[in-house]
Design a protein around this motif. Sequence first.
Motif, PDB file in Angstrom:
ATOM      1  N   MET A 192      29.201 -51.515 117.526  1.00 54.82           N
ATOM      2  CA  MET A 192      29.541 -52.135 118.791  1.00 54.82           C
ATOM      3  C   MET A 192      28.327 -52.045 119.714  1.00 54.82           C
ATOM      4  O   MET A 192      27.737 -50.983 119.865  1.00 54.82           O
ATOM      5  N   ASN A 193      27.986 -53.150 120.317  1.00 57.96           N
ATOM      6  CA  ASN A 193      26.837 -53.196 121.202  1.00 57.96           C
ATOM      7  C   ASN A 193      27.323 -53.030 122.640  1.00 57.96           C
ATOM      8  O   ASN A 193      27.949 -53.925 123.189  1.00 57.96           O
ATOM      9  N   ILE A 194      27.027 -51.887 123.240  1.00 57.20           N
ATOM     10  CA  ILE A 194      27.457 -51.597 124.604  1.00 57.20           C
ATOM     11  C   ILE A 194      26.372 -52.052 125.564  1.00 57.20           C
ATOM     12  O   ILE A 194      25.210 -51.662 125.416  1.00 57.20           O
ATOM     13  N   PRO A 195      26.726 -52.881 126.530  1.00 55.92           N
ATOM     14  CA  PRO A 195      25.724 -53.375 127.480  1.00 55.92           C
ATOM     15  C   PRO A 195      25.035 -52.226 128.228  1.00 55.92           C
ATOM     16  O   PRO A 195      25.684 -51.256 128.618  1.00 55.92           O
ATOM     17  N   SER A 196      23.769 -52.355 128.405  1.00 54.41           N
ATOM     18  CA  SER A 196      22.985 -51.370 129.137  1.00 54.41           C
ATOM     19  C   SER A 196      23.542 -51.197 130.555  1.00 54.41           C
ATOM     20  O   SER A 196      23.850 -52.183 131.224  1.00 54.41           O
ATOM     21  N   GLY A 197      23.703 -49.970 130.979  1.00 52.04           N
ATOM     22  CA  GLY A 197      24.155 -49.694 132.335  1.00 52.04           C
ATOM     23  C   GLY A 197      25.662 -49.690 132.513  1.00 52.04           C
ATOM     24  O   GLY A 197      26.159 -49.411 133.602  1.00 52.04           O
ATOM     25  N   LEU A 198      26.415 -50.007 131.452  1.00 49.95           N
ATOM     26  CA  LEU A 198      27.872 -50.065 131.568  1.00 49.95           C
ATOM     27  C   LEU A 198      28.455 -48.720 132.003  1.00 49.95           C
ATOM     28  O   LEU A 198      29.273 -48.658 132.920  1.00 49.95           O
ATOM     29  N   GLY A 199      28.031 -47.640 131.352  1.00 50.68           N
ATOM     30  CA  GLY A 199      28.546 -46.313 131.692  1.00 50.68           C
ATOM     31  C   GLY A 199      28.280 -45.948 133.140  1.00 50.68           C
ATOM     32  O   GLY A 199      29.185 -45.496 133.857  1.00 50.68           O
ATOM     33  N   GLU A 200      27.056 -46.162 133.584  1.00 53.33           N
ATOM     34  CA  GLU A 200      26.709 -45.864 134.973  1.00 53.33           C
ATOM     35  C   GLU A 200      27.529 -46.699 135.946  1.00 53.33           C
ATOM     36  O   GLU A 200      28.009 -46.207 136.954  1.00 53.33           O
ATOM     37  N   ALA A 201      27.698 -47.975 135.628  1.00 55.56           N
ATOM     38  CA  ALA A 201      28.465 -48.858 136.507  1.00 55.56           C
ATOM     39  C   ALA A 201      29.909 -48.376 136.628  1.00 55.56           C
ATOM     40  O   ALA A 201      30.477 -48.349 137.720  1.00 55.56           O
ATOM     41  N   LEU A 202      30.521 -47.983 135.505  1.00 57.61           N
ATOM     42  CA  LEU A 202      31.900 -47.494 135.536  1.00 57.61           C
ATOM     43  C   LEU A 202      32.016 -46.176 136.303  1.00 57.61           C
ATOM     44  O   LEU A 202      32.915 -46.000 137.123  1.00 57.61           O
ATOM     45  N   LEU A 203      31.114 -45.253 136.013  1.00 55.72           N
ATOM     46  CA  LEU A 203      31.176 -43.937 136.659  1.00 55.72           C
ATOM     47  C   LEU A 203      30.990 -44.010 138.162  1.00 55.72           C
ATOM     48  O   LEU A 203      31.536 -43.201 138.897  1.00 55.72           O
ATOM     49  N   HIS A 204      30.223 -44.967 138.624  1.00 57.53           N
ATOM     50  CA  HIS A 204      29.918 -45.032 140.045  1.00 57.53           C
ATOM     51  C   HIS A 204      30.721 -46.107 140.776  1.00 57.53           C
ATOM     52  O   HIS A 204      30.421 -46.443 141.916  1.00 57.53           O
ATOM     53  N   SER A 205      31.770 -46.578 140.118  1.00 61.86           N
ATOM     54  CA  SER A 205      32.669 -47.558 140.718  1.00 61.86           C
ATOM     55  C   SER A 205      33.477 -46.907 141.838  1.00 61.86           C
ATOM     56  O   SER A 205      33.765 -45.720 141.821  1.00 61.86           O
ATOM     57  N   ALA A 206      33.870 -47.722 142.802  1.00 62.66           N
ATOM     58  CA  ALA A 206      34.674 -47.205 143.913  1.00 62.66           C
ATOM     59  C   ALA A 206      36.148 -47.568 143.779  1.00 62.66           C
ATOM     60  O   ALA A 206      36.929 -47.284 144.669  1.00 62.66           O
ATOM     61  N   SER A 207      36.553 -48.175 142.646  1.00 65.10           N
ATOM     62  CA  SER A 207      37.958 -48.554 142.525  1.00 65.10           C
ATOM     63  C   SER A 207      38.806 -47.375 142.071  1.00 65.10           C
ATOM     64  O   SER A 207      39.645 -46.889 142.825  1.00 65.10           O
ATOM     65  N   ASP A 208      38.633 -46.891 140.855  1.00 67.97           N
ATOM     66  CA  ASP A 208      39.400 -45.749 140.366  1.00 67.97           C
ATOM     67  C   ASP A 208      38.601 -44.461 140.567  1.00 67.97           C
ATOM     68  O   ASP A 208      37.373 -44.459 140.526  1.00 67.97           O
ATOM     69  N   ALA A 209      39.341 -43.383 140.754  1.00 70.39           N
ATOM     70  CA  ALA A 209      38.703 -42.070 140.830  1.00 70.39           C
ATOM     71  C   ALA A 209      38.387 -41.608 139.419  1.00 70.39           C
ATOM     72  O   ALA A 209      39.226 -41.714 138.523  1.00 70.39           O
ATOM     73  N   ILE A 210      37.194 -41.100 139.213  1.00 61.91           N
ATOM     74  CA  ILE A 210      36.824 -40.461 137.952  1.00 61.91           C
ATOM     75  C   ILE A 210      36.382 -39.048 138.316  1.00 61.91           C
ATOM     76  O   ILE A 210      35.419 -38.868 139.068  1.00 61.91           O
ATOM     77  N   ILE A 211      37.134 -38.082 137.803  1.00 64.56           N
ATOM     78  CA  ILE A 211      36.899 -36.687 138.149  1.00 64.56           C
ATOM     79  C   ILE A 211      36.763 -35.889 136.861  1.00 64.56           C
ATOM     80  O   ILE A 211      37.653 -35.918 136.011  1.00 64.56           O
ATOM     81  N   ALA A 212      35.664 -35.185 136.710  1.00 63.08           N
ATOM     82  CA  ALA A 212      35.448 -34.317 135.552  1.00 63.08           C
ATOM     83  C   ALA A 212      35.544 -32.868 135.984  1.00 63.08           C
ATOM     84  O   ALA A 212      35.191 -32.527 137.126  1.00 63.08           O
ATOM     85  N   THR A 213      36.034 -32.038 135.061  1.00 63.24           N
ATOM     86  CA  THR A 213      36.121 -30.597 135.326  1.00 63.24           C
ATOM     87  C   THR A 213      35.552 -29.821 134.152  1.00 63.24           C
ATOM     88  O   THR A 213      35.469 -30.335 133.035  1.00 63.24           O
ATOM     89  N   ASP A 214      35.227 -28.569 134.413  1.00 64.45           N
ATOM     90  CA  ASP A 214      34.902 -27.665 133.320  1.00 64.45           C
ATOM     91  C   ASP A 214      36.215 -27.065 132.805  1.00 64.45           C
ATOM     92  O   ASP A 214      37.299 -27.409 133.290  1.00 64.45           O
ATOM     93  N   ARG A 215      36.139 -26.168 131.857  1.00 69.87           N
ATOM     94  CA  ARG A 215      37.375 -25.633 131.271  1.00 69.87           C
ATOM     95  C   ARG A 215      38.122 -24.681 132.206  1.00 69.87           C
ATOM     96  O   ARG A 215      39.257 -24.304 131.933  1.00 69.87           O
ATOM     97  N   ASP A 216      37.498 -24.307 133.321  1.00 72.58           N
ATOM     98  CA  ASP A 216      38.174 -23.473 134.322  1.00 72.58           C
ATOM     99  C   ASP A 216      38.815 -24.308 135.427  1.00 72.58           C
ATOM    100  O   ASP A 216      39.387 -23.760 136.369  1.00 72.58           O
ATOM    101  N   GLY A 217      38.697 -25.621 135.342  1.00 71.82           N
ATOM    102  CA  GLY A 217      39.296 -26.485 136.353  1.00 71.82           C
ATOM    103  C   GLY A 217      38.441 -26.670 137.589  1.00 71.82           C
ATOM    104  O   GLY A 217      38.923 -27.093 138.632  1.00 71.82           O
ATOM    105  N   ARG A 218      37.153 -26.384 137.483  1.00 69.58           N
ATOM    106  CA  ARG A 218      36.212 -26.618 138.578  1.00 69.58           C
ATOM    107  C   ARG A 218      35.648 -28.030 138.438  1.00 69.58           C
ATOM    108  O   ARG A 218      35.291 -28.466 137.348  1.00 69.58           O
ATOM    109  N   ILE A 219      35.579 -28.736 139.532  1.00 71.59           N
ATOM    110  CA  ILE A 219      35.123 -30.118 139.538  1.00 71.59           C
ATOM    111  C   ILE A 219      33.614 -30.176 139.286  1.00 71.59           C
ATOM    112  O   ILE A 219      32.833 -29.524 139.977  1.00 71.59           O
TER     113      ILE A 219
END
Length: 143
Positions: free
Chosen positions: A1-28
Amino acid sequence: MNIPSGLGEALLHSASDAIIATDRDGRITFWNPGAERIFGFTAAEATGQSLDLIIPENLRARHWAGFRHTMETGTSRYGHGDLLSVPGLTKDGRRISVEFTIVLLRDEAQEVAGTVAVMRDVTKRFAEVRELKRRLAGTGSQS
């Protein structure tokens, strides 16, 4: 599958949905512009904080029991496209309704290292459905 360049960055920095990552202790560890828009905290305010930042106090014990279970077992009831609907807490103390899915993050040894949640504010829709149900219940009782 050919993923367009910059797709990941564009999704991660979008202002529509919240994207929140945590470590295994629940720290953001990651807080995108969508999370900032929905919850009101800047990335600088949220990063490094516990998820308690956005979890209403009365729901924290249940959340952490599920979170710890997921970290220990590497499985989640909500990791396969299933939506979880829960109340969230904004910076100004308002309760909102959010729907989200989670993805488990794994390290090189395939051990669970944290989570990524994709969240959407559904407060308006939730209120509209509740009002519609209320109206329908009122109409049905008059028959």
